[in-house]
Design a protein around this motif. Sequence first.
Motif, PDB file in Angstrom:
ATOM      1  N   ASN A   1       8.524  -9.097  10.195  1.00  0.00           N
ATOM      2  CA  ASN A   1       8.207  -9.406   8.798  1.00  0.00           C
ATOM      3  C   ASN A   1       9.463  -9.369   7.933  1.00  0.00           C
ATOM      4  OD1 ASN A   1       5.284  -9.700   7.640  1.00  0.00           O
ATOM      5  ND2 ASN A   1       5.079  -8.375   9.433  1.00  0.00           N
TER       6      ASN A   1
ATOM      7  N   HIS B   1      11.435 -12.516   6.002  1.00  0.00           N
ATOM      8  CA  HIS B   1      11.750 -12.433   4.580  1.00  0.00           C
ATOM      9  C   HIS B   1      13.236 -12.705   4.346  1.00  0.00           C
ATOM     10  CE1 HIS B   1      11.124 -10.971   0.443  1.00  0.00           C
ATOM     11  NE2 HIS B   1      12.361 -10.533   0.558  1.00  0.00           N
TER      12      HIS B   1
ATOM     13  N   MET C   1       9.537  -8.954  -5.003  1.00  0.00           N
ATOM     14  CA  MET C   1       8.165  -8.814  -5.473  1.00  0.00           C
ATOM     15  C   MET C   1       7.369  -7.972  -4.488  1.00  0.00           C
ATOM     16  SD  MET C   1       6.187 -10.144  -7.867  1.00  0.00           S
ATOM     17  CE  MET C   1       4.455  -9.888  -8.189  1.00  0.00           C
TER      18      MET C   1
ATOM     19  N   GLN D   1       3.244  -3.841  15.943  1.00  0.00           N
ATOM     20  CA  GLN D   1       2.534  -4.816  15.105  1.00  0.00           C
ATOM     21  C   GLN D   1       2.058  -4.159  13.820  1.00  0.00           C
ATOM     22  OE1 GLN D   1      -0.695  -6.692  17.317  1.00  0.00           O
ATOM     23  NE2 GLN D   1       0.377  -8.651  17.174  1.00  0.00           N
TER      24      GLN D   1
ATOM     25  N   PHE E   1       3.551  -7.245  -4.147  1.00  0.00           N
ATOM     26  CA  PHE E   1       2.272  -7.659  -4.710  1.00  0.00           C
ATOM     27  C   PHE E   1       1.267  -6.515  -4.693  1.00  0.00           C
ATOM     28  CE2 PHE E   1       4.171 -11.514  -2.930  1.00  0.00           C
ATOM     29  CZ  PHE E   1       4.099 -12.356  -4.024  1.00  0.00           C
TER      30      PHE E   1
ATOM     31  N   ILE F   1       4.748 -17.156  -9.897  1.00  0.00           N
ATOM     32  CA  ILE F   1       3.578 -17.404  -9.047  1.00  0.00           C
ATOM     33  C   ILE F   1       2.587 -18.308  -9.766  1.00  0.00           C
ATOM     34  CG2 ILE F   1       1.635 -16.317  -7.869  1.00  0.00           C
ATOM     35  CD1 ILE F   1       3.997 -15.288  -6.622  1.00  0.00           C
TER      36      ILE F   1
ATOM     37  N   GLU G   1       3.731 -14.401  -0.366  1.00  0.00           N
ATOM     38  CA  GLU G   1       5.094 -14.069   0.074  1.00  0.00           C
ATOM     39  C   GLU G   1       5.914 -15.350   0.282  1.00  0.00           C
ATOM     40  OE1 GLU G   1       7.317 -11.843   0.738  1.00  0.00           O
ATOM     41  OE2 GLU G   1       8.390 -12.366   2.580  1.00  0.00           O
TER      42      GLU G   1
ATOM     43  N   ASP H   1      -1.933  -6.882  -3.900  1.00  0.00           N
ATOM     44  CA  ASP H   1      -2.745  -7.031  -2.690  1.00  0.00           C
ATOM     45  C   ASP H   1      -1.841  -7.211  -1.477  1.00  0.00           C
ATOM     46  OD1 ASP H   1      -5.055  -7.003  -4.294  1.00  0.00           O
ATOM     47  OD2 ASP H   1      -4.749  -9.114  -4.782  1.00  0.00           O
ATOM     48  N   PRO H   2      -2.375  -6.894  -0.284  1.00  0.00           N
ATOM     49  CA  PRO H   2      -1.544  -6.999   0.916  1.00  0.00           C
ATOM     50  C   PRO H   2      -0.946  -8.394   1.076  1.00  0.00           C
ATOM     51  CG  PRO H   2      -3.702  -6.079   1.440  1.00  0.00           C
ATOM     52  CD  PRO H   2      -3.734  -6.460  -0.002  1.00  0.00           C
ATOM     53  N   SER H   3       0.262  -8.472   1.606  1.00  0.00           N
ATOM     54  CA  SER H   3       0.905  -9.773   1.781  1.00  0.00           C
ATOM     55  C   SER H   3       1.801  -9.780   3.011  1.00  0.00           C
ATOM     56  CB  SER H   3       1.716 -10.131   0.542  1.00  0.00           C
ATOM     57  OG  SER H   3       2.736  -9.175   0.360  1.00  0.00           O
ATOM     58  N   LEU H   4       1.444  -8.952   4.000  1.00  0.00           N
ATOM     59  CA  LEU H   4       2.232  -8.931   5.237  1.00  0.00           C
ATOM     60  C   LEU H   4       1.562  -9.821   6.280  1.00  0.00           C
ATOM     61  CD1 LEU H   4       2.711  -5.070   5.380  1.00  0.00           C
ATOM     62  CD2 LEU H   4       4.541  -6.725   5.006  1.00  0.00           C
ATOM     63  N   ASP H   5       2.350 -10.267   7.248  1.00  0.00           N
ATOM     64  CA  ASP H   5       1.769 -10.952   8.402  1.00  0.00           C
ATOM     65  C   ASP H   5       1.484  -9.872   9.431  1.00  0.00           C
ATOM     66  OD1 ASP H   5       1.199 -12.237  10.764  1.00  0.00           O
ATOM     67  OD2 ASP H   5       2.592 -13.884  10.375  1.00  0.00           O
TER      68      ASP H   5
ATOM     69  N   GLU I   1       0.080  -9.843  12.259  1.00  0.00           N
ATOM     70  CA  GLU I   1       0.219 -10.125  13.691  1.00  0.00           C
ATOM     71  C   GLU I   1       1.656  -9.905  14.145  1.00  0.00           C
ATOM     72  OE1 GLU I   1      -1.516 -13.632  15.383  1.00  0.00           O
ATOM     73  OE2 GLU I   1      -3.196 -13.550  13.992  1.00  0.00           O
ATOM     74  N   LEU I   2       2.578  -9.949  13.199  1.00  0.00           N
ATOM     75  CA  LEU I   2       3.978  -9.725  13.539  1.00  0.00           C
ATOM     76  C   LEU I   2       4.304  -8.234  13.440  1.00  0.00           C
ATOM     77  CD1 LEU I   2       5.756 -12.656  11.636  1.00  0.00           C
ATOM     78  CD2 LEU I   2       4.884 -12.624  13.971  1.00  0.00           C
ATOM     79  N   THR I   3       5.465  -7.845  13.947  1.00  0.00           N
ATOM     80  CA  THR I   3       5.892  -6.456  13.820  1.00  0.00           C
ATOM     81  C   THR I   3       6.523  -6.263  12.441  1.00  0.00           C
ATOM     82  OG1 THR I   3       8.127  -6.873  14.602  1.00  0.00           O
ATOM     83  CG2 THR I   3       6.475  -6.419  16.281  1.00  0.00           C
TER      84      THR I   3
ATOM     85  N   ARG J   1      10.588  -4.569   2.053  1.00  0.00           N
ATOM     86  CA  ARG J   1      10.780  -6.008   2.104  1.00  0.00           C
ATOM     87  C   ARG J   1      11.209  -6.553   0.739  1.00  0.00           C
ATOM     88  NH1 ARG J   1       5.700  -9.789   3.449  1.00  0.00           N
ATOM     89  NH2 ARG J   1       5.185  -9.144   1.339  1.00  0.00           N
TER      90      ARG J   1
ATOM     91  N   PHE K   1      -5.133 -13.515   3.790  1.00  0.00           N
ATOM     92  CA  PHE K   1      -4.417 -12.270   4.066  1.00  0.00           C
ATOM     93  C   PHE K   1      -3.230 -12.060   3.134  1.00  0.00           C
ATOM     94  CE2 PHE K   1      -6.825 -12.638   7.966  1.00  0.00           C
ATOM     95  CZ  PHE K   1      -7.256 -11.333   8.131  1.00  0.00           C
ATOM     96  N   GLY K   2      -3.015 -13.019   2.232  1.00  0.00           N
ATOM     97  CA  GLY K   2      -2.012 -12.809   1.188  1.00  0.00           C
ATOM     98  C   GLY K   2      -0.604 -13.215   1.560  1.00  0.00           C
TER      99      GLY K   2
END
Lengths: 257, 330
Positions: free
Chosen positions: B98, B102, B82, B133, B84, B54, A91, B86-90, B92-94, B149, A86-87
């Motif tokens: 997130n 960070h 940064m 979420q 990115f 990276i 992060e 491609d997606p890079s969020l969690d 499941e969290l709000t 972020r 999921f990337g």
Amino acid sequence: MASTIDTIYALWLREIKRYLKSKSRVVGSGGQPLIWLALFGVGFGSVFTLAGGASYLTFMAPGIMGMTLLFSSIFSGVNVIWDKQFGFMKEILVAPVSRVGIVLGKIAGSASIAMMNTIIVLIIIVIFGVLPLSHITVPSVVLTLIFMALISFVFISIGLLIASTVNNVEGFQVIINFLVMPLFFLSGAIFPITSKTPIWMQAISVIDPLRYGVDGMRSALLGTGGSVIYLDLAIMFVVAVAFVLVADWAFKRMQAK
Amino acid sequence: MPDSAIAVKGLVKKYGNFTAVDKVSFNVGEGEIFGLLGPNGAGKTTTISVLSTIISLTSGSAAVFGNDVDRNRDAVRSMIGMVFQDPSLDDELTGRENLDLHARFYGVKGEEKKRAIGEVLKLVELGAYADKQVRSYSGGMKRRLEIARGFIHKPRLLFLDEPTIGLDPQTRRKIWDYIKMLNERERLTIIITTHYMEEADELCDRIGIIDHGKIIALNTPEKLKDSLGGDVIRIGTPAPGKLASILKKRKFGMRVKEYGGDAVEITVRDGSALLPRIIALAEKGKIDVEYSTIKRPTLEDVFISLTGKAIREEEGDANTAMMRRFMGRR
Ligand SMILES: Nc1ncnc2c1ncn2[C@@H]1O[C@H](COP(=O)(O)OP(=O)(O)OP(=O)(O)O)[C@@H](O)[C@H]1O
Ligand SMILES: [Mg+2]
């Protein structure tokens, strides 16, 4: 820049939040061991008597705690694979945080969850009278908690090690399923490993870290472990440190590519 | 102290035998918006992945505010933000969780953390959704959250890897506005990769055009477009040959050529000033003018003239790809 402690705390917090959000995980991780205890413990216990006449269910209770720790811990490695897919791993890796902090944070979070699950199992075991309340004393609980922590460190690290080498969940599950059954059955969790046990089983059992953990918890809670509790403790401590170091090494190697 | 935000010299990145980035060199000044424009697989993400620590580089050197990206990773990491590709969020969290995570990673704490989170949420207009979420967010909301972020810890340099890919035009415009605002208000240096020429044109102070791992042109958008010789005027007429020869005799424009048998194209410095004179000449020569257009060259035209192909050939559906290929060949 965040300190290593801040990093560990941030990642610990994340694991806990994710865990509490998914109710099915909370119920499932506590439910499965209890089903084992109820079906296997009661059914098997009716035809199986231990030397010394102790109740089979009572004998098995610390084993089921060991099982809860083993399963919750080793499967937690799957979170690393989800993070890669999921990337979110990017992060984490681009942040100015120490790499060892990342590994320790993951371990701290997953260990807390594995231990919470196990404590729930322990409480239910006591409520149902499987484990006499008289055995629950401050020293026995403290010792048990220490063993729980060490067991989870070992198997979370193994999970991380495997997760760092595979990139998909299916691959991870295949390896874990292959490992989990022998680790579980040869640990003495549900049947004692004695001099009558076939030699090859005894041999494998000697290198199964869960054996020393379960034995230690059994000694702490029932006073009937097979070996000296402090020997168990020393072995588990050394093994846990070794595996955490290996996980740290594997994790650093993984992100370098 | 270094006066440039980024200094890249002879940067090479290989994957096995494949060279993804091939001896790239460029500098970015502090406060600048610098764009890397190029087609899929050109090496944009690879370049900024090296700059943001990276991935490690194969040879050459790169520094961010004077800190070597290979040897001084933590110093570089603490100065950059940064976003990115491609997606890079969690998810499941709000959204707020997130951002909180960070902030912790970057050592932003207490009141300062709360204030910064509130501020960026307001800026990207996600305040009302902050405690939902991320899983329930739309693609555009996720992208805005990622951008928010990226600068919560007040980086000196922000990397944006294709920030508006797949977004609708309104959201895209909004994100452009945030980017410009951040650049102006915080004097934030920004490196942006894109394969949208409008985006590069609109935002960037300077653009490096990258193809097959090499930077093939580097300049301001205006200078890049001017390098093609100026505007293209097209005059529709039943007698293109006659008009063309009159214009050639008068030495009009840099280039005069017939176009498709019923039009003439003239490349000139200042199209709008010259168009009336061209039409007057045509009338004097008794040549009918059916229509006239002026086209400013686009970065796409620059790319085509440099590489002989359109930048987005691989993109979009088959029809637009065909059309672009056709237009690219004419
Ligand atoms: N991990 C990798 N292993 C092997 N090749 C890679 C790897 N990452 C990228 N490449 C290759 O390097 C080249 C450049 O990739 P890169 O992602 O930098 O392109 P890009 O300009 O960002 O393209 P896009 O617009 O599609 O994002 C591509 O040909 C890609 O296939
Ligand atoms: Mg890319």
